[in-house]
Design a protein around this motif. Structure first.
Motif, PDB file in Angstrom:
ATOM      1  N   GLU A   1       0.762  18.669  -1.743  1.00 47.46           N
ATOM      2  CA  GLU A   1       0.889  18.095  -0.418  1.00 47.46           C
ATOM      3  C   GLU A   1       0.164  16.759  -0.333  1.00 47.46           C
ATOM      4  OE1 GLU A   1       3.139  21.155   1.398  1.00 47.46           O
ATOM      5  OE2 GLU A   1       2.428  19.304   2.325  1.00 47.46           O
ATOM      6  N   GLN A   2       0.819  15.796   0.315  1.00 45.08           N
ATOM      7  CA  GLN A   2       0.216  14.486   0.568  1.00 45.08           C
ATOM      8  C   GLN A   2       0.578  14.064   1.978  1.00 45.08           C
ATOM      9  OE1 GLN A   2       2.140  12.741  -3.423  1.00 45.08           O
ATOM     10  NE2 GLN A   2       0.836  11.242  -2.417  1.00 45.08           N
ATOM     11  N   SER A   3      -0.264  13.253   2.586  1.00 42.53           N
ATOM     12  CA  SER A   3       0.129  12.645   3.851  1.00 42.53           C
ATOM     13  C   SER A   3       1.167  11.566   3.548  1.00 42.53           C
ATOM     14  CB  SER A   3      -1.081  12.053   4.574  1.00 42.53           C
ATOM     15  OG  SER A   3      -1.767  11.175   3.715  1.00 42.53           O
ATOM     16  N   LEU A   4       2.040  11.276   4.516  1.00 38.82           N
ATOM     17  CA  LEU A   4       3.192  10.426   4.234  1.00 38.82           C
ATOM     18  C   LEU A   4       2.895   8.930   4.327  1.00 38.82           C
ATOM     19  CD1 LEU A   4       6.119  12.349   5.982  1.00 38.82           C
ATOM     20  CD2 LEU A   4       5.417  12.390   3.576  1.00 38.82           C
ATOM     21  N   PHE A   5       1.949   8.542   5.185  1.00 32.43           N
ATOM     22  CA  PHE A   5       1.728   7.111   5.405  1.00 32.43           C
ATOM     23  C   PHE A   5       0.247   6.781   5.436  1.00 32.43           C
ATOM     24  CE2 PHE A   5       6.081   6.225   6.285  1.00 32.43           C
ATOM     25  CZ  PHE A   5       6.569   7.318   6.980  1.00 32.43           C
ATOM     26  N   LEU A   6      -0.071   5.555   4.987  1.00 31.49           N
ATOM     27  CA  LEU A   6      -1.433   5.028   5.078  1.00 31.49           C
ATOM     28  C   LEU A   6      -1.310   3.525   5.253  1.00 31.49           C
ATOM     29  CD1 LEU A   6      -4.531   5.400   4.833  1.00 31.49           C
ATOM     30  CD2 LEU A   6      -4.271   5.014   2.368  1.00 31.49           C
ATOM     31  N   SER A   7      -2.045   2.984   6.224  1.00 34.72           N
ATOM     32  CA  SER A   7      -2.028   1.542   6.456  1.00 34.72           C
ATOM     33  C   SER A   7      -3.451   1.015   6.383  1.00 34.72           C
ATOM     34  CB  SER A   7      -1.413   1.246   7.836  1.00 34.72           C
ATOM     35  OG  SER A   7      -1.375  -0.144   8.061  1.00 34.72           O
ATOM     36  N   VAL A   8      -3.660  -0.045   5.610  1.00 35.62           N
ATOM     37  CA  VAL A   8      -4.995  -0.637   5.468  1.00 35.62           C
ATOM     38  C   VAL A   8      -4.876  -2.158   5.547  1.00 35.62           C
ATOM     39  CG1 VAL A   8      -5.818   1.262   4.018  1.00 35.62           C
ATOM     40  CG2 VAL A   8      -4.932  -0.825   2.937  1.00 35.62           C
ATOM     41  N   ARG A   9      -6.014  -2.790   5.736  1.00 32.21           N
ATOM     42  CA  ARG A   9      -6.079  -4.268   5.730  1.00 32.21           C
ATOM     43  C   ARG A   9      -6.408  -4.731   4.316  1.00 32.21           C
ATOM     44  NH1 ARG A   9      -4.189  -6.787   9.846  1.00 32.21           N
ATOM     45  NH2 ARG A   9      -4.591  -5.862  11.864  1.00 32.21           N
ATOM     46  N   GLU A  10      -5.874  -5.876   3.961  1.00 33.33           N
ATOM     47  CA  GLU A  10      -6.146  -6.470   2.650  1.00 33.33           C
ATOM     48  C   GLU A  10      -7.656  -6.612   2.463  1.00 33.33           C
ATOM     49  OE1 GLU A  10      -4.378 -10.332   2.175  1.00 33.33           O
ATOM     50  OE2 GLU A  10      -4.163 -10.080   0.016  1.00 33.33           O
ATOM     51  N   THR A  30      -8.081  -3.527  -1.805  1.00 37.13           N
ATOM     52  CA  THR A  30      -6.627  -3.364  -1.788  1.00 37.13           C
ATOM     53  C   THR A  30      -5.942  -4.700  -1.514  1.00 37.13           C
ATOM     54  OG1 THR A  30      -7.048  -1.188  -0.841  1.00 37.13           O
ATOM     55  CG2 THR A  30      -4.785  -1.927  -0.900  1.00 37.13           C
ATOM     56  N   GLN A  31      -4.898  -4.970  -2.289  1.00 34.08           N
ATOM     57  CA  GLN A  31      -4.140  -6.215  -2.179  1.00 34.08           C
ATOM     58  C   GLN A  31      -2.723  -5.921  -1.672  1.00 34.08           C
ATOM     59  OE1 GLN A  31      -5.724  -9.261  -2.958  1.00 34.08           O
ATOM     60  NE2 GLN A  31      -7.443  -7.806  -2.950  1.00 34.08           N
ATOM     61  N   THR A  32      -2.030  -6.958  -1.194  1.00 32.77           N
ATOM     62  CA  THR A  32      -0.659  -6.746  -0.702  1.00 32.77           C
ATOM     63  C   THR A  32       0.247  -6.234  -1.821  1.00 32.77           C
ATOM     64  OG1 THR A  32      -0.187  -9.089  -1.082  1.00 32.77           O
ATOM     65  CG2 THR A  32      -0.842  -8.456   1.143  1.00 32.77           C
ATOM     66  N   GLY A  33      -0.058  -6.590  -3.053  1.00 35.44           N
ATOM     67  CA  GLY A  33       0.727  -6.093  -4.186  1.00 35.44           C
ATOM     68  C   GLY A  33       0.542  -4.609  -4.450  1.00 35.44           C
ATOM     69  N   ASP A  34      -0.424  -3.991  -3.772  1.00 39.32           N
ATOM     70  CA  ASP A  34      -0.623  -2.545  -3.915  1.00 39.32           C
ATOM     71  C   ASP A  34       0.285  -1.753  -2.980  1.00 39.32           C
ATOM     72  OD1 ASP A  34      -4.163  -3.166  -4.239  1.00 39.32           O
ATOM     73  OD2 ASP A  34      -2.703  -2.781  -5.840  1.00 39.32           O
ATOM     74  N   SER A  35       0.986  -2.461  -2.091  1.00 31.52           N
ATOM     75  CA  SER A  35       1.920  -1.780  -1.179  1.00 31.52           C
ATOM     76  C   SER A  35       3.009  -1.101  -1.991  1.00 31.52           C
ATOM     77  CB  SER A  35       2.561  -2.779  -0.203  1.00 31.52           C
ATOM     78  OG  SER A  35       1.608  -3.300   0.683  1.00 31.52           O
ATOM     79  N   ALA A  36       3.132   0.205  -1.837  1.00 33.38           N
ATOM     80  CA  ALA A  36       4.069   1.000  -2.637  1.00 33.38           C
ATOM     81  C   ALA A  36       3.971   2.446  -2.155  1.00 33.38           C
ATOM     82  CB  ALA A  36       3.707   0.930  -4.123  1.00 33.38           C
ATOM     83  N   LEU A  64       1.877   3.448   1.126  1.00 34.46           N
ATOM     84  CA  LEU A  64       0.731   2.589   1.442  1.00 34.46           C
ATOM     85  C   LEU A  64       1.228   1.233   1.899  1.00 34.46           C
ATOM     86  CD1 LEU A  64      -2.330   1.951   1.411  1.00 34.46           C
ATOM     87  CD2 LEU A  64      -2.037   1.254  -0.981  1.00 34.46           C
ATOM     88  N   SER A  65       0.808   0.847   3.087  1.00 32.57           N
ATOM     89  CA  SER A  65       1.153  -0.467   3.634  1.00 32.57           C
ATOM     90  C   SER A  65      -0.127  -1.288   3.739  1.00 32.57           C
ATOM     91  CB  SER A  65       1.794  -0.292   5.013  1.00 32.57           C
ATOM     92  OG  SER A  65       1.995  -1.543   5.630  1.00 32.57           O
ATOM     93  N   VAL A  66      -0.140  -2.463   3.117  1.00 28.03           N
ATOM     94  CA  VAL A  66      -1.326  -3.318   3.125  1.00 28.03           C
ATOM     95  C   VAL A  66      -1.029  -4.543   3.982  1.00 28.03           C
ATOM     96  CG1 VAL A  66      -2.993  -4.594   1.730  1.00 28.03           C
ATOM     97  CG2 VAL A  66      -1.871  -2.542   0.802  1.00 28.03           C
ATOM     98  N   LYS A  67      -1.801  -4.707   5.050  1.00 29.55           N
ATOM     99  CA  LYS A  67      -1.570  -5.821   5.977  1.00 29.55           C
ATOM    100  C   LYS A  67      -2.521  -6.969   5.678  1.00 29.55           C
ATOM    101  CE  LYS A  67       0.063  -2.674   9.576  1.00 29.55           C
ATOM    102  NZ  LYS A  67       1.364  -2.677   8.910  1.00 29.55           N
ATOM    103  N   PRO A  68      -1.993  -8.203   5.705  1.00 28.23           N
ATOM    104  CA  PRO A  68      -2.838  -9.359   5.387  1.00 28.23           C
ATOM    105  C   PRO A  68      -3.930  -9.565   6.444  1.00 28.23           C
ATOM    106  CG  PRO A  68      -0.524 -10.004   5.584  1.00 28.23           C
ATOM    107  CD  PRO A  68      -0.611  -8.575   5.986  1.00 28.23           C
TER     108      PRO A  68
END
Lengths: 115, 110
Positions: B5-14, B79-85, B106-110
């Protein structure tokens, strides 16, 4: 350059048609796998093969068939019996059963759509 | 049966750290894996940990394993924007198969 090659990258299937997805590896791996990926559902195992001329059903084998006549090749046929074939299909290979660190390496995938 | 089991979404700042969590059920798992999938691509192995280890560090990646709670985490430092995946956790089970989680986007916001 060692790796796993899947072809084609995109494939379209007409109603009632069988289509075959290709998977070739030059890593000298014994084991090969086929997965189906749908959004939000992760990877589900369709078929796997631990050795040439032998394969086993995975969790969602209905409507699919495979062959393993050569070590390098593990083609997947999506038959007309598979009523919802639209998905991203991933092929993988690993050294084989009996090795604890049985890392699976993946191809780039084939996206199958229904016309 | 086996389940991951994993959570579906994660959003972080660069520049922040990301922590992706995973729970699994098969106590006989010998290896646990983290894979990364970029849009429209296959899965790329990021790292793995043997079940008798508690931690493994590899550059910006840190894997923590709590075998008692069957909990695995992946920390990505800076975390970098290139880590978004999408990041998949997987456990090995007898017979050579892997059981995958649903993946964490994983969504990485600038």
């Amino acid at each position: 350059d060692g790796g796993i090659t899947q072809s084609p990258k995109y494939l379209f299937r007409k109603e009632g048609q069988n289509v075959t997805l290709s998977c070739e590896q030059n890593l000298n791996h014994d084991a090969m796998y086929w997965y189906r990926q749908d959004p939000g559902q992760g990877l589900r195992l369709i078929y796997y093969s631990q050795i040439v001329n032998d394969f086993q059903k995975g969790d969602i084998a209905e409507g699919y068939s495979v062959s393993r006549e050569k070590k390098e090749s593990f083609p997947l046929t999506v038959t007309s019996a598979q009523k919802n074939p639209t998905a991203f299909y991933l092929c993988a290979s690993s050294i084989g059963q009996g090795v604890a660190k049985n890392i699976q390496y993946f191809g780039a995938g084939t996206r199958l759509s229904v016309l | 049966g086996e389940d991951v089991e994993q959570s579906l979404f994660l959003s972080v700042r660069e520049g922040d750290s990301s922590v992706i969590n995973c729970t699994y059920t098969d106590s006989s798992s010998t290896y646990l894996y983290w894979y990364k999938q970029e849009p429209g691509a296959g899965l790329q192995l990021l790292t793995y940990i043997f079940s008798n280890m508690d931690m493994k560090q590899d550059q910006r990646l840190t894997v923590l394993l709590n075998k008692k709670d069957k909990h695995l985490s992946l920390r990505i430092a800076d975390t970098q924007t290139g880590d978004s995946a999408i990041y998949f956790c997987a456990e090995s089970i007898p017979g050579g198969k892997l059981i995958f989680g649903q993946g964490t986007e994983l969504s990485v916001k600038p």
